[in-house]
Design a protein around this motif. Structure first.
Motif, PDB file in Angstrom:
ATOM      1  N   GLN A 125       5.006   5.564  -5.113  1.00 27.55           N
ATOM      2  CA  GLN A 125       5.263   5.588  -6.552  1.00 27.55           C
ATOM      3  C   GLN A 125       4.374   6.612  -7.246  1.00 27.55           C
ATOM      4  O   GLN A 125       4.817   7.346  -8.142  1.00 27.55           O
ATOM      5  CB  GLN A 125       5.051   4.196  -7.150  1.00 27.55           C
ATOM      6  N   ASN A 126       3.103   6.689  -6.848  1.00 30.56           N
ATOM      7  CA  ASN A 126       2.206   7.694  -7.421  1.00 30.56           C
ATOM      8  C   ASN A 126       2.690   9.099  -7.110  1.00 30.56           C
ATOM      9  O   ASN A 126       2.719   9.974  -7.990  1.00 30.56           O
ATOM     10  CB  ASN A 126       0.785   7.496  -6.892  1.00 30.56           C
ATOM     11  N   ASN A 127       3.085   9.328  -5.854  1.00 27.09           N
ATOM     12  CA  ASN A 127       3.556  10.654  -5.464  1.00 27.09           C
ATOM     13  C   ASN A 127       4.850  11.022  -6.187  1.00 27.09           C
ATOM     14  O   ASN A 127       5.048  12.174  -6.594  1.00 27.09           O
ATOM     15  CB  ASN A 127       3.753  10.725  -3.954  1.00 27.09           C
ATOM     16  N   LEU A 128       5.741  10.038  -6.323  1.00 25.78           N
ATOM     17  CA  LEU A 128       6.985  10.273  -7.056  1.00 25.78           C
ATOM     18  C   LEU A 128       6.697  10.675  -8.499  1.00 25.78           C
ATOM     19  O   LEU A 128       7.297  11.619  -9.031  1.00 25.78           O
ATOM     20  CB  LEU A 128       7.834   9.002  -7.054  1.00 25.78           C
ATOM     21  N   ALA A 129       5.779   9.941  -9.127  1.00 20.45           N
ATOM     22  CA  ALA A 129       5.453  10.226 -10.520  1.00 20.45           C
ATOM     23  C   ALA A 129       4.906  11.636 -10.681  1.00 20.45           C
ATOM     24  O   ALA A 129       5.323  12.375 -11.590  1.00 20.45           O
ATOM     25  CB  ALA A 129       4.454   9.201 -11.035  1.00 20.45           C
ATOM     26  N   THR A 130       3.969  12.016  -9.824  1.00 21.07           N
ATOM     27  CA  THR A 130       3.394  13.365  -9.939  1.00 21.07           C
ATOM     28  C   THR A 130       4.445  14.428  -9.644  1.00 21.07           C
ATOM     29  O   THR A 130       4.423  15.512 -10.239  1.00 21.07           O
ATOM     30  CB  THR A 130       2.184  13.536  -9.008  1.00 21.07           C
ATOM     31  N   LYS A 154       0.832  -1.209   0.000  1.00 21.59           N
ATOM     32  CA  LYS A 154       0.000   0.000   0.000  1.00 21.59           C
ATOM     33  C   LYS A 154       0.863   1.254   0.000  1.00 21.59           C
ATOM     34  O   LYS A 154       0.674   2.171  -0.811  1.00 21.59           O
ATOM     35  CB  LYS A 154      -0.933   0.000   1.216  1.00 21.59           C
ATOM     36  N   GLU A 155       1.828   1.291   0.925  1.00 24.39           N
ATOM     37  CA  GLU A 155       2.708   2.455   1.018  1.00 24.39           C
ATOM     38  C   GLU A 155       3.560   2.593  -0.238  1.00 24.39           C
ATOM     39  O   GLU A 155       3.814   3.705  -0.723  1.00 24.39           O
ATOM     40  CB  GLU A 155       3.601   2.359   2.255  1.00 24.39           C
ATOM     41  N   PHE A 156       4.006   1.445  -0.764  1.00 26.72           N
ATOM     42  CA  PHE A 156       4.815   1.445  -1.985  1.00 26.72           C
ATOM     43  C   PHE A 156       4.041   2.100  -3.135  1.00 26.72           C
ATOM     44  O   PHE A 156       4.575   2.941  -3.860  1.00 26.72           O
ATOM     45  CB  PHE A 156       5.191   0.003  -2.348  1.00 26.72           C
ATOM     46  N   GLN A 183       7.338   5.117 -15.470  1.00 30.15           N
ATOM     47  CA  GLN A 183       7.817   3.912 -14.794  1.00 30.15           C
ATOM     48  C   GLN A 183       7.243   3.809 -13.385  1.00 30.15           C
ATOM     49  O   GLN A 183       6.863   2.717 -12.929  1.00 30.15           O
ATOM     50  CB  GLN A 183       9.342   3.925 -14.740  1.00 30.15           C
ATOM     51  N   ALA A 184       7.157   4.942 -12.673  1.00 29.03           N
ATOM     52  CA  ALA A 184       6.642   4.925 -11.306  1.00 29.03           C
ATOM     53  C   ALA A 184       5.159   4.539 -11.274  1.00 29.03           C
ATOM     54  O   ALA A 184       4.727   3.753 -10.428  1.00 29.03           O
ATOM     55  CB  ALA A 184       6.850   6.286 -10.644  1.00 29.03           C
ATOM     56  N   PHE A 185       4.371   5.087 -12.195  1.00 27.41           N
ATOM     57  CA  PHE A 185       2.956   4.683 -12.263  1.00 27.41           C
ATOM     58  C   PHE A 185       2.837   3.190 -12.550  1.00 27.41           C
ATOM     59  O   PHE A 185       2.010   2.486 -11.961  1.00 27.41           O
ATOM     60  CB  PHE A 185       2.218   5.479 -13.340  1.00 27.41           C
ATOM     61  N   GLU A 186       3.671   2.695 -13.457  1.00 29.83           N
ATOM     62  CA  GLU A 186       3.619   1.271 -13.795  1.00 29.83           C
ATOM     63  C   GLU A 186       4.045   0.407 -12.614  1.00 29.83           C
ATOM     64  O   GLU A 186       3.479  -0.677 -12.384  1.00 29.83           O
ATOM     65  CB  GLU A 186       4.499   0.996 -15.018  1.00 29.83           C
ATOM     66  N   GLU A 187       5.021   0.878 -11.842  1.00 29.23           N
ATOM     67  CA  GLU A 187       5.435   0.152 -10.634  1.00 29.23           C
ATOM     68  C   GLU A 187       4.289   0.073  -9.631  1.00 29.23           C
ATOM     69  O   GLU A 187       4.035  -0.975  -9.030  1.00 29.23           O
ATOM     70  CB  GLU A 187       6.645   0.848  -9.992  1.00 29.23           C
ATOM     71  N   ALA A 188       3.583   1.179  -9.451  1.00 28.28           N
ATOM     72  CA  ALA A 188       2.453   1.190  -8.519  1.00 28.28           C
ATOM     73  C   ALA A 188       1.382   0.207  -8.956  1.00 28.28           C
ATOM     74  O   ALA A 188       0.767  -0.488  -8.135  1.00 28.28           O
ATOM     75  CB  ALA A 188       1.881   2.600  -8.404  1.00 28.28           C
ATOM     76  N   LEU A 189       1.166   0.122 -10.264  1.00 25.89           N
ATOM     77  CA  LEU A 189       0.128  -0.772 -10.784  1.00 25.89           C
ATOM     78  C   LEU A 189       0.522  -2.245 -10.700  1.00 25.89           C
ATOM     79  O   LEU A 189      -0.307  -3.121 -10.951  1.00 25.89           O
ATOM     80  CB  LEU A 189      -0.208  -0.389 -12.233  1.00 25.89           C
ATOM     81  N   ARG A 190       1.746  -2.527 -10.321  1.00 21.70           N
ATOM     82  CA  ARG A 190       2.140  -3.920 -10.099  1.00 21.70           C
ATOM     83  C   ARG A 190       1.613  -4.441  -8.759  1.00 21.70           C
ATOM     84  O   ARG A 190       1.568  -5.644  -8.532  1.00 21.70           O
ATOM     85  CB  ARG A 190       3.667  -4.055 -10.141  1.00 21.70           C
ATOM     86  N   VAL A 191       1.223  -3.525  -7.874  1.00 19.24           N
ATOM     87  CA  VAL A 191       0.719  -3.967  -6.559  1.00 19.24           C
ATOM     88  C   VAL A 191      -0.725  -3.547  -6.313  1.00 19.24           C
ATOM     89  O   VAL A 191      -1.355  -4.018  -5.372  1.00 19.24           O
ATOM     90  CB  VAL A 191       1.613  -3.447  -5.403  1.00 19.24           C
ATOM     91  N   VAL A 192      -1.251  -2.651  -7.117  1.00 15.72           N
ATOM     92  CA  VAL A 192      -2.645  -2.196  -6.974  1.00 15.72           C
ATOM     93  C   VAL A 192      -3.472  -2.873  -8.062  1.00 15.72           C
ATOM     94  O   VAL A 192      -3.151  -2.766  -9.241  1.00 15.72           O
ATOM     95  CB  VAL A 192      -2.740  -0.664  -7.100  1.00 15.72           C
ATOM     96  N   ALA A 211      -7.988   2.847 -10.591  1.00 16.80           N
ATOM     97  CA  ALA A 211      -8.494   3.768 -11.608  1.00 16.80           C
ATOM     98  C   ALA A 211      -7.710   5.075 -11.604  1.00 16.80           C
ATOM     99  O   ALA A 211      -7.397   5.635 -12.667  1.00 16.80           O
ATOM    100  CB  ALA A 211      -9.977   4.038 -11.373  1.00 16.80           C
ATOM    101  N   MET A 212      -7.391   5.584 -10.424  1.00 14.37           N
ATOM    102  CA  MET A 212      -6.616   6.825 -10.335  1.00 14.37           C
ATOM    103  C   MET A 212      -5.256   6.650 -11.007  1.00 14.37           C
ATOM    104  O   MET A 212      -4.808   7.497 -11.793  1.00 14.37           O
ATOM    105  CB  MET A 212      -6.417   7.232  -8.879  1.00 14.37           C
ATOM    106  N   LEU A 213      -4.586   5.528 -10.699  1.00 18.18           N
ATOM    107  CA  LEU A 213      -3.266   5.283 -11.271  1.00 18.18           C
ATOM    108  C   LEU A 213      -3.334   5.114 -12.785  1.00 18.18           C
ATOM    109  O   LEU A 213      -2.479   5.620 -13.514  1.00 18.18           O
ATOM    110  CB  LEU A 213      -2.641   4.047 -10.628  1.00 18.18           C
ATOM    111  N   GLN A 214      -4.349   4.393 -13.276  1.00 21.47           N
ATOM    112  CA  GLN A 214      -4.475   4.213 -14.720  1.00 21.47           C
ATOM    113  C   GLN A 214      -4.741   5.554 -15.410  1.00 21.47           C
ATOM    114  O   GLN A 214      -4.182   5.850 -16.478  1.00 21.47           O
ATOM    115  CB  GLN A 214      -5.597   3.224 -15.037  1.00 21.47           C
TER     116      GLN A 214
END
Length: 333
Positions: free
Chosen positions: A165-170, A159-161, A191-200, A210-213
């Motif tokens: 990753q989302n915050n880093l990307a923005t 969750k924290e990861f 890359q950071a958004f894609e990393e986040a989507l590996r766990v969400v 949906a937010m990440l996509q």
């Protein structure tokens, strides 16, 4: 009774109870912190947050000098309360940064790795907020997020990861892209958004998914790349994934944001990727239809700034089928 006077009565009663308690100063500090946490976690009014800030400060003052770690933990909570206090000036967010930086100095020496990482994550949010206000550069936020990721990895803290990753990307995307390093930061954001989507996942965390996509679609759409058309079609796929959750029925405003973003993307893509010189009248027509739908939703919900932005985009596209690559309004989140 007004919210302000109600909160004051509750706080005064809590303070009196703590004062009368047969307990050590350390225990009293803990009591005040717990009362403050209750106000912070379920505030009914901004006054609740201000009262929480006051209680945290009273708690810190009670902590014995030989319990620096306890004081640091309260200070970190005080910082998060200051972050949440509404206001047009920057005093609260500046105070939040000072309190969190002070807390981290002690936590780094005496706290657990998870405590340190949580504090760094919150420091990153504070610094990112200040950057958005024009009060500080964005780099300190990026550095804090990266330090937090040393502990909050994909496996142990998914969750924290994902949040990091989302915050880093923005944060990467908020930096000015005036040189070659800008292209690298855009790529890092994707890359950071894609990393986040590996766990969400769509099933377990649909709103976050949906937010990440949606955000990934925005990043792909505007990234400076030789593969712009390919990225554009990848962005469309990301928006369609977001729209599995962001439906008109369940999340109308988020739905409108995403279809507007999708329209912006479509307007810059050829109808036939194998023959881009043929233009994109079909995609432009579909984009205008989506923008009109989004505008109707924004108008109905009173979101005037977005309604105006979409109206301007409709005018631009309708007046002349936008040349390939010439149409790039702001993305919506």
């Amino acid at each position: 009774m007004g919210a302000s006077s109600r909160t004051k009565q509750q706080v005064d009663a809590a303070l009196a109870a703590v004062e009368d308690a047969d307990a050590s100063d350390s225990d009293k500090a803990q009591m005040l912190m717990e009362i403050a946490m209750g106000l912070q976690q379920a505030p009914r009014d901004p006054e609740d947050l201000r009262a929480a800030v006051d209680l945290y400060r009273r708690a810190i003052a009670l902590v014995p000098p030989n319990e620096a770690l306890g004081a640091a933990r309260i200070r970190a909570r005080l910082s998060t309360a200051l972050m949440a206090v509404p206001g047009s000036d920057a005093e609260a967010i500046k105070a939040a940064r000072l309190e969190m930086t002070t807390a981290i100095a002690t936590l780094t020496a005496e706290g657990s790795d998870a405590e340190i990482a949580e504090a760094e994550m919150n420091l990153g949010l504070i610094c990112q907020t200040m950057a958005g206000m024009g009060l500080a550069p964005i780099q300190p936020a990026i550095s804090a997020y990266q330090r937090a990721l040393r502990t909050f990895d994909r496996t142990a803290f998914p969750k924290e990861f994902a949040i990091l990753q989302n915050n880093l990307a923005t944060a990467f995307l908020s930096m000015p892209f005036t040189d070659e390093s800008g292209k690298l930061r855009e790529a890092l954001a994707v890359q950071a958004f894609e990393e986040a989507l590996r766990v969400v996942t769509l099933i377990d965390q649909p709103v976050e998914y949906a937010m990440l996509q949606n955000n990934l679609g925005n990043a792909l759409q505007y990234v400076s790349s030789a593969h712009r058309v390919e990225n554009g079609f990848r962005a469309l796929e990301a928006y369609d994934e977001a729209l599995k959750v962001r439906t008109f029925r369940d999340m109308p405003e988020a739905y409108a944001n995403t279809i507007a973003n999708k329209a912006n993307c479509m307007a810059n893509l050829p109808d036939d990727p194998a023959n881009p010189e043929a233009g994109n009248p079909r995609n432009v027509a579909a984009a205008v239809a989506l923008l009109r739908e989004a505008k109707g939703i924004f108008v109905a919900r009173g979101v005037e700034d977005k309604a105006q932005a979409v109206a301007e985009a409709i005018t631009e596209l309708s007046s002349h089928l936008a040349p390939h690559g010439a149409f790039a309004p702001n993305a919506m989140h």
